[in-house]
Design a protein around this motif. Structure first.
Motif, mmCIF file in Angstrom:
data_model
loop_
_atom_site.group_PDB
_atom_site.id
_atom_site.type_symbol
_atom_site.label_atom_id
_atom_site.label_comp_id
_atom_site.label_asym_id
_atom_site.label_seq_id
_atom_site.Cartn_x
_atom_site.Cartn_y
_atom_site.Cartn_z
ATOM 1 N N VAL A 298 8.982 23.996 -35.926
ATOM 2 C CA VAL A 298 8.678 25.338 -35.786
ATOM 3 C C VAL A 298 8.544 25.340 -34.277
ATOM 4 C CG1 VAL A 298 6.902 26.679 -36.052
ATOM 5 C CG2 VAL A 298 7.732 25.783 -38.091
ATOM 6 N N ILE A 302 10.486 27.941 -31.652
ATOM 7 C CA ILE A 302 9.792 28.954 -30.951
ATOM 8 C C ILE A 302 10.119 28.669 -29.473
ATOM 9 C CG2 ILE A 302 7.649 29.796 -30.051
ATOM 10 C CD1 ILE A 302 6.476 29.488 -33.110
ATOM 11 N N SER A 328 11.789 34.173 -34.161
ATOM 12 C CA SER A 328 11.310 33.084 -34.702
ATOM 13 C C SER A 328 11.194 32.778 -35.994
ATOM 14 C CB SER A 328 10.386 32.267 -33.750
ATOM 15 O OG SER A 328 10.801 32.222 -32.421
ATOM 16 N N GLU A 362 6.735 28.828 -40.120
ATOM 17 C CA GLU A 362 6.898 29.339 -38.781
ATOM 18 C C GLU A 362 6.709 30.987 -39.053
ATOM 19 O OE1 GLU A 362 10.894 29.248 -36.059
ATOM 20 O OE2 GLU A 362 11.039 28.878 -38.039
#
Length: 383
Positions: A298, A302, A328, A362
């Motif tokens: 994650v 990002i 994202s 996420e």
């Protein structure tokens, strides 16, 4: 039959209590629905069910329909040349950074596809949470281009896993290209037709409409296009999104259509999709190592988008960070790639579960993070 009744009651309870929990804890409502889905699934109140799965998939496609209705092609064609160039640079940077991350950090090659995935569906849910923002509208426009690229990549990957580099693989790619070209030609024809005969638009969707003809046309097109794309083996996500874009572009005179379609989606179908995502998580398999690996993925995804979004700094200033983070959340596309890779033994059980957990994590991290960052940036820098 008893299990179906329990499932229906559980879904009804989750849909009913989610807004209250969201307000109390100030969590994004979709994060609440995912978490409740995971909890109800863990205690056995929600399980695999054919109708549940069908409603979930319909909910996601409906979300893509509504996301498409945020895009007017006429405005897209008026997109500044500078913004279009930035969008292309953003995509190139994302794929380049993904490639470098895989090469230097030792991930499986499948992550070259995973890291740059983009889906705009959840940007619409984000917009429901924080309202319309300039950077969010730009993220939607750039996200459209990025998602089309993601869907093409996903289709290529699916065909490769199924057929390898055989004749059938190239046939599938040819079909996809033919569909994209056909859509472009269809849009051109419809634009010309409505320009010469504008009264057709008002005949199909009149101002005073006691039969809700506009809703009937929208829903009919939605299902017809999805079925057609399923039949020729193309991802239905593209079809649902295109229908939304079509309605927004050619029936812009009907300002109420989106407001008629949205409540049914956000009040019923879309929550079922998020609950289903949560229920697909097997909490019993979770471990500290898996959670750390998921969070690592994650964080990488990002960061890749934040670095890539720096190309928009001149346009958005510090809000370019929010722009990058908002792109994202490729939830379903990420799960789809994980499922494909797992079925073809490109990744093992452990990494499949890591990717599913990362996809859900996420969404929660991004939705909460953007709400916090948005307030901080606006207050601190008076944007």
């Amino acid at each position: 039959m008893h299990a179906e009744f329990i499932l229906i009651l559980s879904l009804a309870v989750i849909i009913l209590i989610s807004p209250f929990i969201s307000s109390i804890f100030r969590f994004p409502i979709l994060a609440v629905e995912i978490i409740l889905g995971a909890i109800f699934g863990f205690i056995g109140l929600i399980g695999e069910n054919e109708i549940f799965s069908l409603l979930s998939e319909t909910g996601f496609l409906y979300l893509m329909l509504l996301a498409g209705m945020e895009i007017n092609l006429k405005e897209m064609f008026k997109l500044e040349k500078k913004i279009f160039i930035y969008a292309v640079l953003f995509l190139i940077l994302m794929y380049l950074l993904s490639l470098l991350s895989v090469f230097f950090l030792g991930f499986s090659k499948i992550f070259i596809v995973v890291f740059p995935l983009v889906s705009v569906g959840l940007i619409l849910s984000l917009q429901q949470e924080i309202g319309k923002k300039e950077w969010l509208e730009l993220a939607m426009k750039v996200g459209v281009i990025a998602e089309v690229v993601s869907i093409i990549v996903l289709t290529l990957l699916s065909s490769y896993f199924e057929f390898g580099f055989t004749h059938r693989f190239f046939v599938n790619i040819s079909i996809l290209m033919a569909v994209l070209i056909s859509l472009a030609v269809l849009f051109f024809i419809m634009r010309t037709l409505f320009w010469w005969f504008p009264e057709i638009k008002f005949y199909l969707m009149p101002g005073i409409d006691k039969y809700h003809q506009d809703v009937r046309i929208a829903i009919s097109l939605f299902f017809i296009v999805i079925v057609l794309l399923y039949k020729i083996g193309i991802d239905a996500v593209l079809g649902a999104f295109v229908v939304g874009v079509f309605l927004k572009t050619f029936f812009e005179h009907n300002k109420s259509l989106e407001h008629k379609l949205a409540p049914f989606g956000f009040g019923f179908l879309i929550p079922i999709f998020f609950v289903h995502v949560g229920s697909s998580l097997d909490i019993k398999l979770l471990s500290s190592t898996m959670l750390v690996d998921s969070f690592y993925i994650v964080l990488l995804m990002i960061l890749i988008r934040i670095f890539a979004s720096s190309v928009f700094f001149r346009v958005l200033n510090l809000k370019s960070i929010l722009f990058g983070i908002s792109l994202s959340m490729p939830l379903t596309l990420m799960i789809a790639v994980a499922a494909l890779a797992h079925q073809n033994r490109t990744i093992n059980d452990y990494w499949y579960n890591v990717l599913v957990v990362a996809a859900v994590m996420e969404v929660i991290v991004v939705m909460i993070g953007i709400k916090v960052l948005n307030r901080f940036i606006v207050k601190s820098f008076h944007f």
